[in-house]
Design an enzyme around this catalytic site. Structure first.
Site, PDB file in Angstrom:
ATOM      1  N   HIS A 196     -14.845  27.382  25.080  1.00 31.28           N
ATOM      2  CA  HIS A 196     -14.105  28.023  23.988  1.00 31.28           C
ATOM      3  C   HIS A 196     -12.861  27.199  23.642  1.00 31.28           C
ATOM      4  CE1 HIS A 196     -15.941  31.731  22.646  1.00 31.28           C
ATOM      5  NE2 HIS A 196     -14.795  32.182  22.155  1.00 31.28           N
ATOM      6  N   ASP A 200     -10.515  29.690  17.136  1.00 29.28           N
ATOM      7  CA  ASP A 200     -11.484  30.455  16.357  1.00 29.28           C
ATOM      8  C   ASP A 200     -12.670  29.548  16.038  1.00 29.28           C
ATOM      9  OD1 ASP A 200     -12.519  32.636  15.079  1.00 29.28           O
ATOM     10  OD2 ASP A 200     -11.177  32.578  13.347  1.00 29.28           O
ATOM     11  N   GLY A 201     -13.811  30.151  15.723  1.00 31.60           N
ATOM     12  CA  GLY A 201     -14.988  29.375  15.313  1.00 31.60           C
ATOM     13  C   GLY A 201     -15.830  28.856  16.458  1.00 31.60           C
ATOM     14  N   MET A 205     -19.630  26.969  16.192  1.00 35.48           N
ATOM     15  CA  MET A 205     -19.626  25.573  16.621  1.00 35.48           C
ATOM     16  C   MET A 205     -20.627  25.345  17.751  1.00 35.48           C
ATOM     17  SD  MET A 205     -17.785  23.389  14.958  1.00 35.48           S
ATOM     18  CE  MET A 205     -17.781  22.116  16.234  1.00 35.48           C
ATOM     19  N   ARG A 207     -23.378  27.083  18.409  1.00 35.38           N
ATOM     20  CA  ARG A 207     -24.736  27.156  17.861  1.00 35.38           C
ATOM     21  C   ARG A 207     -25.056  25.916  17.038  1.00 35.38           C
ATOM     22  NH1 ARG A 207     -22.775  32.479  17.612  1.00 35.38           N
ATOM     23  NH2 ARG A 207     -22.182  32.377  15.414  1.00 35.38           N
TER      24      ARG A 207
END
Length: 381
Positions: A196, A200-201, A205, A207
């Site tokens: 992580h 955010d995102g 990212m 996948r």
């Protein structure tokens, strides 16, 4: 220094059997796609790309239908979606278009700079001091419980660990250890989503990185390779979160992640089943519409518009125009003639207009297009 990433598990005999079935299905899909009409394959690739974007965004709460994503990808402005959903869709599409273009890029290598650049493409429109895009996060990040946002379902590694973890990940990505590309793709997803590294995102990212590794395998066109559409189905999304949750509430790479591999092998297998069923069904619908067009004395090019309406529910003038390489006037005339023949029904006015099934649209291709297909669980077959 001890490794900080998960260890790739050894496949069981059942895993190996399922993996062999997936490889065979992907080869079969490749040959099947080569024998289908080129226009049909082009349309299916656009649908699959849109479906993957719609599904992956939906996991994060951005709800745009696949057909609306297709229209946005075609450059349509008059699509009934919120500004936020439009921004998220187009950003994801730009990043995925780039990722798909890398499937045969020579001298390709992973780097932390490259991965951060992908993140900027996805999140740049949301860049802020608190949530910088294209840069590692500077503080803690949590995945909250879907049932109670005050509870942290997962707490990612401390920000100070992120540069080292991402450096190790890029080294791992650039090292061919002889493991199947599909297994490596699944592990890349797990590594990135567990680290992580951004504020955010992270889910999209992770996948997308998996999609990149699958497409670099080269067996299928990238649009045929992604499992994002499969992950976006509600039941699968719930299991996706559940499998990740069973890794623990904090980062513990010294554990067996065989369950994650089985989950991904099921996803690969069922996504291949789904694409094969869609391709077969679309091909059969196309043949029926070709026969109908010949019988009615219609120009064969209108099959593209009729096929879109049968399988997707609607077609826009701009989409038909681009698919057939027509002028605006030619496309408008064709669609007007199909409306006059009651094969299509116009909805809306001017730029926002699209066309749906008309009262004289042939029933057999419609019935075939609307017939659902079933999927089997490869571990229960």
């Amino acid at each position: 220094m001890a490794a900080m990433l998960y260890r790739t598990p050894i496949l069981t005999s059942e895993d190996s059997r399922v993996l062999l079935e997936i490889k065979a299905a992907r080869r079969d899909l490749h040959h099947h796609a080569l024998s289908a009409p080129a226009k049909l394959i082009a349309g299916l690739r656009k649908f699959l790309a849109a479906d993957a974007i719609a599904a992956s965004n939906s996991i994060e709460g951005f709800k745009v239908s696949t057909i609306d994503v297709e229209d946005l990808m075609e450059g349509e402005r008059d699509v009934d979606v919120t500004d936020e959903n439009r921004e998220e869709t187009l950003a994801y599409q730009r990043m995925m278009t780039y990722i798909q273009s890398l499937h045969d890029a020579p001298d390709f290598a992973y780097s932390t700079g490259f991965i951060n650049a992908l993140h900027w493409m996805l999140q740049g429109h949301r860049h802020s001091i608190r949530k910088p895009a294209g840069q590692w996060r500077r503080g803690p990040v949590y995945v909250t419980d879907a049932r109670d946002p005050s509870i942290a379902a997962y707490t990612a590694p401390e920000a100070s660990q992120v540069p080292g973890l991402m450096s190790e990940l890029t080294d791992w990505l650039n090292t061919d250890d002889g493991t199947s590309p599909l297994i490596r793709a699944a592990m890349s997803h797990l590594h990135l989503v567990s680290i992580h590294p951004w504020a955010d995102g992270n889910g999209r990212m992770s996948r997308s990185l998996q999609t990149l590794l699958i497409s670099r395998d080269g067996t299928l066109a990238p649009e045929f390779s992604s499992i994002e559409a499969w992950l976006g189905r509600p039941g699968n999304t719930w299991e996706y979160y559940s499998v990740l949750a069973r890794r623990g509430v904090t980062y513990h790479p010294d554990q067996d992640v065989s369950e994650w591999i089985r989950f991904n092998l099921t996803a690969y297998h069922q996504q291949a089943q789904s694409v094969h069923a869609r391709l077969d069904r679309s091909n059969r619908v196309w043949v029926l519409l070709e026969e109908f067009a010949r019988h009615r004395g219609l120009d064969e090019r209108v099959v593209t518009a009729l096929h879109d309406v049968a399988v997707s529910g609607r077609v826009r003038r701009s989409r038909y125009e681009a698919a057939e390489g027509l002028s605006v006037q030619q496309a408008q005339r064709d669609l007007r003639d199909l409306v006059t023949a009651q094969l299509l029904t116009p909805v809306g006015k001017t730029r926002a207009r699209f066309y749906t099934v008309g009262p004289a649209f042939p029933e057999p291709p419609l019935e075939l297009a609307r017939t659902p297909f079933s999927l089997v669980d490869p571990y229960q077959a």
